[in-house]
Design an enzyme around this catalytic site. Structure first.
Site, short mmCIF file in Angstrom:
data_model
loop_
_atom_site.label_atom_id
_atom_site.label_comp_id
_atom_site.label_asym_id
_atom_site.label_seq_id
_atom_site.Cartn_x
_atom_site.Cartn_y
_atom_site.Cartn_z
N GLY A 46 -6.93 28.32 -2.01
CA GLY A 46 -6.01 28.06 -3.42
C GLY A 46 -5.99 29.24 -4.16
N TYR A 54 -15.46 21.65 -2.95
CA TYR A 54 -14.37 22.77 -3.49
C TYR A 54 -15.04 24.07 -3.97
CZ TYR A 54 -10.78 18.85 -3.11
OH TYR A 54 -10.07 17.75 -2.67
N GLN A 69 -7.38 30.47 6.07
CA GLN A 69 -6.43 29.90 6.00
C GLN A 69 -5.24 30.50 5.47
OE1 GLN A 69 -5.90 26.72 3.12
NE2 GLN A 69 -5.01 25.23 4.50
N GLY A 92 -2.55 22.49 2.81
CA GLY A 92 -3.04 21.14 2.43
C GLY A 92 -4.79 21.19 2.70
N ARG A 96 -2.33 28.73 -11.93
CA ARG A 96 -2.50 28.51 -13.40
C ARG A 96 -3.55 29.43 -14.26
NH1 ARG A 96 -3.24 22.50 -14.54
NH2 ARG A 96 -3.80 22.27 -12.46
C1 UD1 Z 1 -7.43 17.02 -4.32
C2 UD1 Z 1 -7.39 15.54 -3.65
C3 UD1 Z 1 -7.18 14.59 -4.60
C4 UD1 Z 1 -8.43 14.88 -5.70
C5 UD1 Z 1 -8.52 16.20 -6.40
C6 UD1 Z 1 -10.07 16.45 -7.00
C7 UD1 Z 1 -6.30 16.07 -1.52
C8 UD1 Z 1 -4.92 15.82 -0.68
N1 UD1 Z 1 -6.32 15.63 -2.93
O1 UD1 Z 1 -6.05 17.04 -4.85
O2 UD1 Z 1 -7.46 13.39 -4.20
O3 UD1 Z 1 -8.41 13.66 -6.76
O4 UD1 Z 1 -8.52 17.17 -5.24
O5 UD1 Z 1 -9.61 17.48 -7.86
O6 UD1 Z 1 -7.07 16.35 -1.05
N2 UD1 Z 1 -7.41 24.02 -1.01
C9 UD1 Z 1 -7.36 24.90 0.31
N3 UD1 Z 1 -6.24 24.95 0.96
C10 UD1 Z 1 -5.33 24.02 0.87
C11 UD1 Z 1 -5.10 23.17 -0.15
C12 UD1 Z 1 -6.14 23.28 -1.02
O7 UD1 Z 1 -8.25 25.68 0.23
O8 UD1 Z 1 -4.43 24.50 1.66
C13 UD1 Z 1 -8.32 24.02 -1.80
C14 UD1 Z 1 -8.14 24.35 -3.17
O9 UD1 Z 1 -8.19 25.74 -3.50
C15 UD1 Z 1 -8.98 23.47 -3.96
C16 UD1 Z 1 -9.06 22.20 -3.37
O10 UD1 Z 1 -8.74 22.60 -2.05
O11 UD1 Z 1 -10.12 24.39 -4.35
C17 UD1 Z 1 -8.39 21.17 -3.60
O12 UD1 Z 1 -6.90 21.61 -3.66
P1 UD1 Z 1 -5.97 21.08 -4.76
O13 UD1 Z 1 -4.56 21.57 -4.45
O14 UD1 Z 1 -6.44 21.46 -6.13
O15 UD1 Z 1 -6.00 19.49 -4.52
P2 UD1 Z 1 -5.38 18.58 -5.52
O16 UD1 Z 1 -3.75 18.20 -5.65
O17 UD1 Z 1 -6.28 18.59 -6.92
#
Ligand code: UD1
Ligand code: MG
Length: 457
Positions: free
Chosen positions: A14, A106, A78, A83, A18
């Site tokens: 990610g 995470y 990635q 997602g 922010r």
């Molecule tokens: C996610 C969860 C949510 C949970 C929350 C907790 C999903 C769909 N949702 O939401 O249920 O309550 O975390 O914090 O999983 N990331 C990647 N690649 C991507 C997308 C995300 O590496 O394509 C990483 C981000 O950098 C981050 C983590 O995965 O460290 C979570 O992603 P984020 O977009 O923050 O998910 P939330 O919408 O917060």
């Protein structure tokens, strides 16, 4: 958890928009350790069979940091952030031949405790096919919500954006940590689509898909503080505060005195043995180890330093990387020590710079001593023997060595080696002119009076 049963996939692709930063979010630090380092550390006691970091934004920096923080870890890229399920899917090839469990963490969630992961593992051993880490909070915000049915079975996870008002009223939230057998996890992920409010492949969808197959999903819960994720600078500062408070409490519980704990700042790897006393306003950068019975006095800054028992450092001292202080040494106010070995009983009490040096037992370094170690191009070493007395304001122009039991006269600029037992004086010889001060003073007084008279006219 046994040696070979567990792999970890740490999501770190990610952007962290922010944070408003050029640096990938997971490389911002808490306790002088990148957030990613905290996540990697939490897996260590579990002897991960494989450790995979999913990099995306700032991939090169994340890959370099991973190599430094956990040399055994692998990274995958990635390239598009589609997602969390898509992110985990990037590790599919690296885990194709892996038949143990996979835990997804995470990179921006630094406080998950090893014990919590152990409890998730226990739920797996108990027969759950997929285990999710949840937490209950009165303020569930935008977290995904855990839908529990049939007693303690987890039926579905609903993302906030897709949730109905009734579902949003649920306070049991998804932390993001998932544990499942590798083959099942990737099988379920292959079925995940992106027909949702964010058009993202949600890892959370695997829970509903597993239920459709008649498999069992369970939620293990933990303290919400553990699941604290970092998205903004303010949250980073909040995480730092939580981290510092916990480390201070741990040290005090282990027998360390912190006179004013809230003013002492620690690093993730700070090691302080019992009966050390840390006075107010002390900062520990990375890599500091204190043996029992060390006193660090107020306003000192330490980094990469090793201090043996009985030593007293500060107030206002600075120990830089490679400072090694033996038993009963004294490093006093406004003294900086870098890459230097101070043997037992060495005293450097005031206003000195000791860099790239070695000082033998019981030597005393006078106030204002400087090891002139740098010529603008190269660093050079100063060797000082045992029981040496370095006079105040001595400049030791390195490379130079001072033999055992030698002295230097105050104010000397030492450019050549001093043999054992010798007194080296390297300063202009003193010349006393009898009566000259009195005559000079009279002359100046008259001059001042003449100037004042001129002004009045
Ligand atoms: C996610 C969860 C949510 C949970 C929350 C907790 C999903 C769909 N949702 O939401 O249920 O309550 O975390 O914090 O999983 N990331 C990647 N690649 C991507 C997308 C995300 O590496 O394509 C990483 C981000 O950098 C981050 C983590 O995965 O460290 C979570 O992603 P984020 O977009 O923050 O998910 P939330 O919408 O917060
Ligand atoms: Mg998030």
């Amino acid at each position: 958890m046994t040696q070979s049963s567990h792999a970890f996939v740490i999501l770190a692709a990610g952007k962290g928009s922010r944070m408003l930063s050029d640096r990938p979010k997971v490389l911002h630090q808490v306790g002088s350790l990148p957030l990613l380092g905290h996540a990697l550390r939490s897996t260590e006691p579990l002897n991960p069979a494989r450790l995979i970091v999913v990099a995306g934004h700032g991939a090169e920096a994340v890959e370099a940091a991973t190599a430094r923080l956990a040399p055994a870890a692998r990274t995958v890229r990635q390239t598009e952030q589609l997602g969390t399920a898509h992110a985990v899917d990037q590790a599919r090839d690296l885990l194709a031949d892996f038949d143990g469990d996979v835990t997804v963490l995470y990179g921006d969630t630094p406080f998950i405790r090893t014990e919590t992961l152990e409890r998730m593992n226990a739920a797996r051993q108990d027969g759950a096919d997929v285990v999710i880490l949840g937490f209950d909070t009165p303020d569930p915000g935008r977290y995904g919500r855990l839908m529990i049915t049939d007693g303690d079975r987890l039926h579905r996870i609903v993302e906030f954006k897709d949730a109905s008002p009734e579902e949003r009223a649920v306070t049991l939230c998804n932390s993001g940590v998932v544990m499942a057998p590798a083959a099942l996890l990737f099988d379920l992920i292959a079925q995940v689509g992106n027909a949702n409010a964010s058009e993202e492949y949600y890892l959370t969808d695997i829970v509903g898909l597993a239920n459709d197959r008649g498999l069992t999903c369970r939620a293990v819960t933990c303290d919400p503080a553990e699941t604290l994720g970092i998205n903004t600078r303010a949250e980073l500062a909040g995480a730092e505060a939580v981290f510092q408070a916990a480390r201070r409490a741990e040290l005090m519980a282990a027998g360390v005195t912190l006179t004013a704990p809230e003013t002492v700042f620690l690093s993730a790897d700070t090691r302080i043995d019992p009966d050390c006393v840390i006075e107010p306003n002390v900062v520990f950068g990375p890599g500091v180890t204190l043996a029992p019975n060390v006193t660090i006095r107020s306003f000192s800054h330490l980094e990469g330093a090793t201090v043996a028992s009985g030593a007293v450092v500060g107030p206002y001292a600075r120990l830089r990387p490679g400072a090694r202080l033996s038993e009963d040494t004294r490093v006093g106010n406004f003294v900086e020590v870098k890459n230097a070995d101070l043997a037992r009983g060495v005293k450097v009490n005031h206003l000195s710079y000791i860099g790239d040096a070695e000082i033998g037992p019981a030597s005393n370094i006078g106030a204002g001593t400087i090891t002139c170690n740098y010529d603008g191009f190269l660093k050079h070493k100063t060797s000082i023997g045992s029981e040496v007395f370095i006079g105040s304001n001595t400049m030791l122009v390195a490379p130079v060595s001072i033999g055992d039991g030698a002295n230097t006269g105050s104010g000397s600029v030492i450019t050549r080696d001093v043999p054992e037992g010798a007194l080296a004086i390297a300063r202009a010889r003193q010349d006393n002119k009898p009566g000259l001060a009195t005559r000079l003073r009279d002359m100046l007084r008259q001059k001042k009076a003449a100037l004042a008279a001129e002004k009045q006219e």
